[in-house]
Design an enzyme around this catalytic site. Structure first.
Site, PDB file in Angstrom:
ATOM      1  N   GLU A 143       2.996  -1.174   4.665  1.00 24.45           N
ATOM      2  CA  GLU A 143       2.817  -2.132   5.757  1.00 24.45           C
ATOM      3  C   GLU A 143       1.725  -3.167   5.486  1.00 24.45           C
ATOM      4  O   GLU A 143       1.592  -4.136   6.239  1.00 24.45           O
ATOM      5  CB  GLU A 143       2.513  -1.402   7.076  1.00 24.45           C
ATOM      6  CG  GLU A 143       1.071  -0.966   7.287  1.00 24.45           C
ATOM      7  CD  GLU A 143       0.716   0.338   6.601  1.00 24.45           C
ATOM      8  OE1 GLU A 143      -0.332   0.921   6.917  1.00 24.45           O
ATOM      9  OE2 GLU A 143       1.499   0.796   5.751  1.00 24.45           O
TER      10      GLU A 143
ATOM     11  N   ASN B   2       0.826  -1.208   0.000  1.00 25.19           N
ATOM     12  CA  ASN B   2       0.000   0.000   0.000  1.00 25.19           C
ATOM     13  C   ASN B   2       0.858   1.255   0.000  1.00 25.19           C
ATOM     14  O   ASN B   2       2.080   1.200  -0.146  1.00 25.19           O
ATOM     15  CB  ASN B   2      -0.950  -0.014   1.202  1.00 25.19           C
ATOM     16  CG  ASN B   2      -0.205   0.099   2.513  1.00 25.19           C
ATOM     17  OD1 ASN B   2       0.818  -0.554   2.714  1.00 25.19           O
ATOM     18  ND2 ASN B   2      -0.693   0.911   3.417  1.00 25.19           N
TER      19      ASN B   2
ATOM     20  N   CYS C  45       1.847   3.071   2.364  1.00 28.47           N
ATOM     21  CA  CYS C  45       2.836   3.177   3.445  1.00 28.47           C
ATOM     22  C   CYS C  45       3.587   1.874   3.693  1.00 28.47           C
ATOM     23  O   CYS C  45       4.264   1.741   4.717  1.00 28.47           O
ATOM     24  CB  CYS C  45       2.167   3.657   4.722  1.00 28.47           C
ATOM     25  SG  CYS C  45       1.398   5.276   4.556  1.00 28.47           S
TER      26      CYS C  45
END
Length: 765
Positions: free
Chosen positions: A456, A452, A454
């Site tokens: 994670e 995604n 970010c």
């Protein structure tokens, strides 16, 4: 000549009072009495001197003066001035709320039931809370509001919460107060629980939130209980290689961005520049034009009016467009090929990293041609074992095929371009696709192509396709086969409070329950995302405050003790999280895709060495019994853990972000309209030596910590690499190679002292 006494004005000058110095001194004493080491006399003298120097002072200007003077005093030696400033700001909030809601400010908090009815009638709150809870239940819950917990906030934490998250009326006036925000979130997230246990669950949730033992994701923090917005943080789409698929994806991205979501987009199925379109040779323009479309969407469709859309795009390192993709964020070159408002990520198989290490040649392909000639999609495979597997077999077949056109480049040249872009822009993010898919507990049901925004979240993905369109009764009907459109539902443990207070065993079950409830309460405009959410019931329980925790425990970042502790703590968190989800499954049922998953076969536990040999049940955790329970009964959530960046919510909770080291012991937090001095949390003579800037730590220690942490996390970690602007290419390459060898699934930004990075807020949790 005697000076005329200062006049204090209120209510826009309508009310005038004589300056009351004893009252001011009494107020300062009430704000500072818990902090005897502060030089209160000098502070008081400075404030009085500035007030009495003027003939007239507005009351709110005095409040602002008290706050700003306290902030000016914050430094490494005097960090507690932040709590004095917070106390003053808090009293201001109490007064504003009391005035707007018409009650005595001395009570701090007003009638909670009246707050719910007023804001529901004004379409600020959803009517849900008043429909689900009786008046008597609401009054019972109002009794647990504890204003003393407002004193846990630092100034920057309280300022962030009050400016951006607590509910206001349509005229932007303060109505809701901090403890009411926590209680509204607790009520909303437990609103569908059985009536006989719901009140107790709300109280537990309020305990967890109000003590700052945990935070919910930014969209949940902002939107829970309100009449608008959704609760999930991030989404991941997989774009089909068709005109319809590309434009439908753009529409879906726009709708999610409008509702406050950050989006990851996998572009690896799209044909490359020069590929065929319906038999016309060389007609395709590749991925860059579609990135330009997404870039326009990011700029034009903002997130709830608060900031521009946040979109990350990912491409495979074997795609023919990889070089133009890697250059897309650079500040020089042809602007027609630049997408400055997108984030980029590159998907890396093991065999590429091995080829870089050997300084060998790498082959680039057009995914459309591979599908046509080889009758399979190269991106649909991964190496099932380290050093061996299906992806490298298929890749070698493509290399050896005489029917495929291909480009040959030194693998190290691609890596150089990756690192060049990283040092200039912080991106691309790194996604190690083989490790992710090997450790995917739901590999029976799909494939993970990228991560995604970010880095994670790692969950099954697939493209949504349009099967047919037809007219019926004067309407146009579109039939689609929905793909797995990933949804991230996040919250995070505040390690510095929860681990230090030893409340993880109590905290995690209520946290997992709240996360699971988000899935049923959420309304997502993109229907395939809603279906995927229900299919896997995926959540992402994460953490923040790691550096803060090490400092409190007097553990050096660069030590074997820190590495070992990372493994031990995250095993504890993993066990408690998995057990909480298993207990929920006994109560509510397993997620729909459970059968044949690694959870159902027990492979999840074997892959992580939890039950591989006698004595492996570490730290008194009975993994064997937990595995037996899950294989027999099920687990509620197909994905469970993910460590997000959570920069903004960690500020609210008064701790350090994610698993990162701090930037500086002392710095200024700069936002659009203010600049606030901040120090490292719980800064004392004892903790000072354990706080060092991220740029001064040997990153190999951080990688080693994260390798042990990653073992216990079924998804991934937003893991930043910090380098000085003097870093040599070989040093950065060694860090990437080590991260890959140690089994990291992803890495986030390369943060250089010479580059500015825009923080992702919507993955914050």
């Amino acid at each position: 000549m005697t000076k005329v006494q200062t006049i204090v004005t209120k209510n826009k000058g309508k009310r005038k009072l004589s300056y009351d110095e004893p009252r001011l001194i009494a107020f300062i004493q009430s704000a500072t009495h818990n902090y005897p080491k502060l030089d209160v006399d000098s502070y008081t003298e400075k404030v009085i001197r500035q007030i009495t120097a003027k003939d007239e002072y507005k009351a709110d200007q005095i409040t602002n003066l008290l706050v700003m003077t306290a902030l000016e005093n914050i430094d490494v030696a005097n960090p507690d001035w932040t709590f004095v400033a917070a106390y003053i700001h808090l009293r201001q909030l109490y007064k504003q709320a009391a005035k707007n809601r018409v009650y005595d400010a001395g009570k701090k908090y007003g009638d909670f039931y009246a707050l719910l009815t007023t804001l529901a009638n004004n379409d600020v709150y959803s009517p849900l809370l008043l429909e689900k809870y009786s008046k008597d239940e609401i009054k019972e819950l109002a009794e647990i509001i504890d204003p003393e917990r407002d004193k846990l906030f630092t100034y920057i934490g309280l300022k962030t919460l009050s400016d951006r998250y607590i509910a206001r009326d349509k005229d932007k006036r303060i109505f809701e107060l901090p403890q009411e925000r926590w209680l509204v979130i607790a009520m909303h997230l437990n609103s569908n629980e059985p009536k006989e246990k719901r009140i107790d669950l709300v109280k537990e949730s309020y305990w967890a939130l109000s003590n700052l033992y945990m935070t919910v994701a930014t969209p949940t923090l902002s939107n829970a209980g309100k009449a608008y917005g959704q609760l999930s943080s991030c989404f991941i789409d997989t774009v089909d290689d068709s005109l319809q698929g590309i434009y439908d994806s753009n529409t879906d991205v726009a709708n999610l961005s409008k509702s406050g979501g950050g989006i990851g987009v996998y572009l690896g199925k799209i044909r490359s520049r020069g590929s065929d379109i319906r038999g016309h040779k060389g007609a395709s323009s590749g991925v860059i034009p579609w990135m330009k479309q997404l870039n326009n969407t990011a700029v034009s469709v903002d997130q709830l009016g608060q900031r521009k859309g946040a979109i990350a795009v990912y491409l495979d390192v074997w795609h023919k467009d990889i070089f133009s993709f890697l250059d897309a964020k650079l500040n020089n070159g042809d602007e027609r090929l630049r997408t400055h408002d997108l984030f980029t990520g590159v998907c890396l198989p093991d065999v590429f990293m091995e080829t870089v290490d050997k300084r060998g040649d790498w082959y680039l392909f057009d995914p459309k041609e591979v599908r046509t000639v080889m009758r399979y999609s190269l991106e649909d495979f991964y190496d099932e074992e380290k050093g061996a597997g299906t992806f490298r077999e298929k890749y070698l077949e493509c290399v050896q095929s005489n029917e495929l056109t291909k480009e040959i480049v030194p693998a190290i040249e691609i890596m150089k371009r990756i690192m060049k872009s990283q040092l200039e822009t912080g991106t691309p993010f790194m996604f190690y696709r083989d490790e992710v898919n090997r450790m995917n507990p739901n590999k029976h049901a799909g494939m993970v192509y990228c991560t995604n925004l970010c880095t994670e979240i790692t969950q099954n993905q697939s493209a949504t396709t349009v099967d047919e369109q037809y007219t019926e009764d004067g309407k146009i009907i579109t039939v689609k086969t929905p793909g797995d459109f990933v949804v991230c539902n996040l919250s995070s443990i505040n390690l510095a409070r929860a681990a230090m207070d030893e409340v993880l065993q109590r905290l995690i079950p209520i946290q997992v329950r709240m996360l699971d409830n988000v899935i049923d309460l959420n309304t997502i405009e993109v229907k395939q995302a809603q279906l995927t959410n229900e299919k896997y019931r995926a959540v992402g329980l994460g953490t923040f405050g790691w550096h803060h925790l090490l400092a409190l425990k007097s553990i050096d970042w660069e030590s074997e003790e820190a590495v070992t502790y990372a493994g031990e703590l995250y095993e504890d968190i993993a066990f408690l999280t998995i057990k909480a989800s298993a207990d929920l499954a006994k109560e509510k049922g397993a997620y729909p895709a459970f059968i044949d998953s690694d959870w159902s076969t027990g492979q999840y536990f074997e892959d992580r060495g939890y039950i591989s040999e006698v004595g492996e049940n570490l730290r008194n955790r009975n993994w064997a019994d937990l595995m037996h329970d899950i294989t027999r009964i099920g687990i509620r959530n197909g994905y469970l853990m993910a460590v997000a960046p959570n920069a903004s919510t960690s500020i609210i909770a008064g701790s350090t972000a994610s698993i990162d080291p701090i930037f500086n012991v002392e710095y200024s937090e700069e936002k659009k309209d203010y600049k606030i001095p901040v120090t490292a949390p719980d800064l004392t003579y004892r903790t000072f030596q354990y706080y060092k800037s991220a740029y001064h730590y040997d990153q190999l220690w951080s990688i080693r910590q994260n390798a042990l942490r990653q073992r216990h996390i079924d998804q991934a970690v937003s893991f930043n690499i910090y380098v000085k602007n003097t870093v040599k290419a070989k040093e950065l390459l060694d860090l990437h190679m080590t991260a890959w060898r140690e089994g990291l699934k992803t890495t986030y930004y390369v943060r250089s002292t010479s580059s500015e990075i825009e923080e992702c807020e919507w993955c914050a949790s």
